[in-house]
Scaffold this motif. Structure first.
Motif, mmCIF file in Angstrom:
data_model
loop_
_atom_site.group_PDB
_atom_site.id
_atom_site.type_symbol
_atom_site.label_atom_id
_atom_site.label_comp_id
_atom_site.label_asym_id
_atom_site.label_seq_id
_atom_site.Cartn_x
_atom_site.Cartn_y
_atom_site.Cartn_z
ATOM 1 N N ARG A 110 11.959 -11.058 2.070
ATOM 2 C CA ARG A 110 11.734 -11.546 3.434
ATOM 3 C C ARG A 110 11.469 -10.357 4.345
ATOM 4 O O ARG A 110 12.229 -9.388 4.333
ATOM 5 N N THR A 111 10.418 -10.435 5.129
ATOM 6 C CA THR A 111 10.138 -9.329 6.047
ATOM 7 C C THR A 111 11.224 -9.202 7.107
ATOM 8 O O THR A 111 11.436 -8.120 7.646
ATOM 9 N N GLY A 112 11.942 -10.299 7.381
ATOM 10 C CA GLY A 112 13.012 -10.255 8.363
ATOM 11 C C GLY A 112 14.177 -9.383 7.958
ATOM 12 O O GLY A 112 15.035 -9.071 8.788
ATOM 13 N N ASP A 113 14.227 -8.994 6.685
ATOM 14 C CA ASP A 113 15.290 -8.103 6.229
ATOM 15 C C ASP A 113 14.963 -6.636 6.507
ATOM 16 O O ASP A 113 15.764 -5.753 6.163
ATOM 17 N N PHE A 114 13.798 -6.389 7.104
ATOM 18 C CA PHE A 114 13.355 -5.029 7.400
ATOM 19 C C PHE A 114 12.962 -4.938 8.872
ATOM 20 O O PHE A 114 12.999 -5.927 9.600
ATOM 21 N N SER A 246 2.602 7.206 -3.881
ATOM 22 C CA SER A 246 1.573 6.168 -3.869
ATOM 23 C C SER A 246 0.200 6.717 -4.233
ATOM 24 O O SER A 246 -0.133 7.862 -3.918
ATOM 25 N N VAL A 247 -0.586 5.872 -4.887
ATOM 26 C CA VAL A 247 -1.966 6.244 -5.210
ATOM 27 C C VAL A 247 -2.933 5.831 -4.105
ATOM 28 O O VAL A 247 -4.122 6.140 -4.178
ATOM 29 N N HIS A 248 -2.448 5.116 -3.099
ATOM 30 C CA HIS A 248 -3.311 4.674 -1.999
ATOM 31 C C HIS A 248 -2.499 4.652 -0.708
ATOM 32 O O HIS A 248 -1.264 4.750 -0.737
ATOM 33 N N ALA A 249 -3.179 4.510 0.408
ATOM 34 C CA ALA A 249 -2.486 4.390 1.686
ATOM 35 C C ALA A 249 -1.663 3.104 1.706
ATOM 36 O O ALA A 249 -2.012 2.110 1.057
ATOM 37 N N SER A 250 -0.558 3.115 2.434
ATOM 38 C CA SER A 250 0.295 1.932 2.517
ATOM 39 C C SER A 250 -0.325 0.894 3.441
ATOM 40 O O SER A 250 -1.195 1.195 4.267
ATOM 41 N N PHE A 251 0.138 -0.348 3.309
ATOM 42 C CA PHE A 251 -0.315 -1.413 4.192
ATOM 43 C C PHE A 251 0.852 -2.329 4.510
ATOM 44 O O PHE A 251 1.875 -2.316 3.804
ATOM 45 N N PRO A 252 0.758 -3.136 5.583
ATOM 46 C CA PRO A 252 1.909 -3.930 6.029
ATOM 47 C C PRO A 252 2.386 -4.930 4.986
ATOM 48 O O PRO A 252 1.590 -5.513 4.241
ATOM 49 N N LEU A 253 3.689 -5.115 4.937
ATOM 50 C CA LEU A 253 4.306 -6.133 4.093
ATOM 51 C C LEU A 253 4.300 -7.434 4.896
ATOM 52 O O LEU A 253 5.217 -7.714 5.657
ATOM 53 N N THR A 254 3.270 -8.220 4.731
ATOM 54 C CA THR A 254 3.052 -9.395 5.570
ATOM 55 C C THR A 254 3.648 -10.648 4.950
ATOM 56 O O THR A 254 3.587 -10.839 3.734
ATOM 57 N N PRO A 255 4.242 -11.531 5.767
ATOM 58 C CA PRO A 255 4.829 -12.762 5.251
ATOM 59 C C PRO A 255 3.780 -13.637 4.553
ATOM 60 O O PRO A 255 2.607 -13.648 4.921
ATOM 61 N N GLY A 256 4.233 -14.372 3.542
ATOM 62 C CA GLY A 256 3.365 -15.299 2.838
ATOM 63 C C GLY A 256 2.328 -14.641 1.957
ATOM 64 O O GLY A 256 1.299 -15.246 1.652
ATOM 65 N N THR A 257 2.585 -13.427 1.510
ATOM 66 C CA THR A 257 1.602 -12.687 0.716
ATOM 67 C C THR A 257 2.111 -12.471 -0.703
ATOM 68 O O THR A 257 3.283 -12.152 -0.913
ATOM 69 N N ASN A 258 1.211 -12.648 -1.659
ATOM 70 C CA ASN A 258 1.493 -12.290 -3.045
ATOM 71 C C ASN A 258 0.792 -10.972 -3.347
ATOM 72 O O ASN A 258 -0.431 -10.889 -3.307
ATOM 73 N N LEU A 271 4.840 -9.174 -6.570
ATOM 74 C CA LEU A 271 5.879 -9.391 -5.564
ATOM 75 C C LEU A 271 5.430 -10.495 -4.633
ATOM 76 O O LEU A 271 4.278 -10.515 -4.181
ATOM 77 N N HIS A 272 6.337 -11.426 -4.321
ATOM 78 C CA HIS A 272 6.056 -12.493 -3.375
ATOM 79 C C HIS A 272 6.819 -12.249 -2.082
ATOM 80 O O HIS A 272 8.040 -12.094 -2.105
ATOM 81 N N VAL A 273 6.098 -12.197 -0.982
ATOM 82 C CA VAL A 273 6.722 -12.063 0.337
ATOM 83 C C VAL A 273 6.791 -13.467 0.942
ATOM 84 O O VAL A 273 5.760 -14.113 1.142
ATOM 85 N N LEU A 274 7.992 -13.920 1.197
ATOM 86 C CA LEU A 274 8.191 -15.305 1.655
ATOM 87 C C LEU A 274 7.554 -15.523 3.017
ATOM 88 O O LEU A 274 7.459 -14.602 3.838
ATOM 89 N N PRO A 275 7.113 -16.763 3.297
ATOM 90 C CA PRO A 275 6.603 -17.077 4.639
ATOM 91 C C PRO A 275 7.645 -16.797 5.701
ATOM 92 O O PRO A 275 8.862 -16.819 5.432
ATOM 93 N N ALA A 276 7.201 -16.575 6.909
ATOM 94 C CA ALA A 276 8.106 -16.165 7.991
ATOM 95 C C ALA A 276 9.153 -17.218 8.313
ATOM 96 O O ALA A 276 10.238 -16.893 8.803
#
Length: 278
Positions: A110-114, A246-258, A271-276
Motif C-alpha cells: 500500500r502506498t499509504g504505508d510510505f 538500479s539499472v534504470h532511473a526510479s519511478f513513482p510507486l503508484t496505486p493500482g499498478t502491477n 509486485l502488486h500495488v493496491l488501489p488507493a
C-alpha cells in the motif's frame, strides 16, 4: 579536504557533535513514524560530513535493532549513471536492509504505508560466507552463493527528492523496502554485466538496463560496499542479501499498478500495488 575517519566511522576533522547527530537521528525517526516530512539536513547543517551522515544512519540502525529488528543485508545505491543523473549525486551510497523490510515476489503493498515512495529494479545477491574486510572482485565472486532480481522501494523522510548525498545516507540511503525474486545459484563464470533487464508497469515499458550499467559489473557494487563497511567497523555476513543498485532511473510507486521485471537469465519478479481505496 574530506574528514578522516576512525574505525567506527566518526570524523576526526570538524563536523557536527555527537549530540547533534543523535538529535538528527531522532528527528528522522519521528518523521518515519508520523509520516510528516522534515527539511533537508544538508541545508540546515552545512557542516555535516559524509562520516556524520553514516553515523546518523548507524544510530538509527542501533535503535531499530534494540527494538527487535534484525539485519537482513545491505543496499548499495546510486551505482548507475541513470540514478546518479536523476538524483544529482555522483558517487554510491549504502544503507541497511532490516528483516521487516523484505518481502517475496508476488507481494502486495500500500502506498499509504510510505511517504513519497518510488521503485527501481536491481540485481541482488545472497552471500555464502563472510566478507569481513575490504575485498577484491575475486573474493567477492567467491563469496556469493545466489543471485536474483529485486525491487527496491525508495522513500524519503524529507520534503522532496532533491536531496544531497548527505541527506540520502542519513536517511538509510532512502531504502524502505525490498521485494526479492526467486534466487538462482551463482556461477562465478556468469557474465552478469550482460544481463538485460526490463521493467513494466501494467504491461507498459517503464524502465530497462543492463547489468553493466551498475559500475560496469554488479559485483563491483559489493567490492565498493566491503570497503565502505570496513571503514564503519563492520562487514558482510553469510546469508546477507546485497542490492547492487538500479539499472534504470526510479519511478513513482503508484496505486493500482502491477510491476513486473524480467531478465535474460534470472527469474522474473512482480509486485502488486493496491488501489488507493484498499
Amino acid at each position: 579536504m574530506p574528514a578522516s575517519q576512525g574505525a567506527a566511522g566518526r570524523p576526526t576533522a570538524p563536523g557536527a557533535s555527537e549530540e547533534v547527530l543523535i538529535r538528527l537521528a531522532e528527528e528522522l525517526a519521528q518523521a518515519a513514524r508520523t509520516r510528516i516530512p522534515v527539511p533537508m539536513l544538508s541545508r540546515r547543517f552545512p557542516e555535516l560530513t559524509l562520516a556524520d551522515a553514516y553515523r546518523i544512519q548507524q544510530i538509527s540502525t542501533v535503535w531499530r535493532l534494540r527494538a527487535g529488528a534484525r539485519i537482513a543485508g545491505h543496499k548499495v545505491g546510486l551505482t548507475s549513471a541513470a540514478m546518479q543523473e536523476q538524483m544529482g549525486i555522483h558517487e554510491p551510497d549504502s544503507g541497511v536492509v532490516l528483516d521487516h523490510m523484505v518481502a517475496a515476489s508476488g507481494s502486495s503493498l500500500r502506498t499509504g504505508d510510505f511517504m513519497n515512495p518510488r521503485i527501481e529494479t536491481e540485481i541482488a545477491f545472497r552471500l555464502g560466507h563472510d566478507l569481513t574486510g575490504p575485498a577484491n572482485l575475486d573474493a567477492v565472486r567467491a563469496a556469493v552463493a545466489e543471485v536474483f532480481l529485486a525491487f527496491e522501494i525508495l522513500d524519503t523522510c524529507f520534503t522532496g527528492w532533491d536531496i544531497t548525498l548527505i541527506d540520502s545516507i542519513a536517511d538509510n540511503a532512502a531504502c524502505a523496502g525490498v521485494i526479492t525474486g526467486r534466487p538462482a545459484p551463482f556461477d562465478p563464470a556468469w557474465d552478469l554485466a550482460a544481463e538485460q533487464i526490463t521493467t513494466t508497469a501494467n504491461g507498459t515499458l517503464a524502465g530497462a538496463g543492463r547489468g553493466r550499467d551498475i559500475l560496469g559489473d554488479p559485483l563491483q557494487a559489493l567490492v565498493w560496499l566491503t570497503h565502505r563497511l570496513s571503514r564503519l567497523g563492520t562487514g558482510l555476513r553469510a546469508g546477507d542479501i546485497v542490492l547492487a543498485g538500479s539499472v534504470h532511473a526510479s519511478f513513482p510507486l503508484t496505486p493500482g499498478t502491477n510491476f513486473r521485471a524480467t531478465s535474460t537469465c534470472l527469474p522474473a519478479i512482480h509486485l502488486h500495488v493496491l488501489p488507493a481505496d484498499l
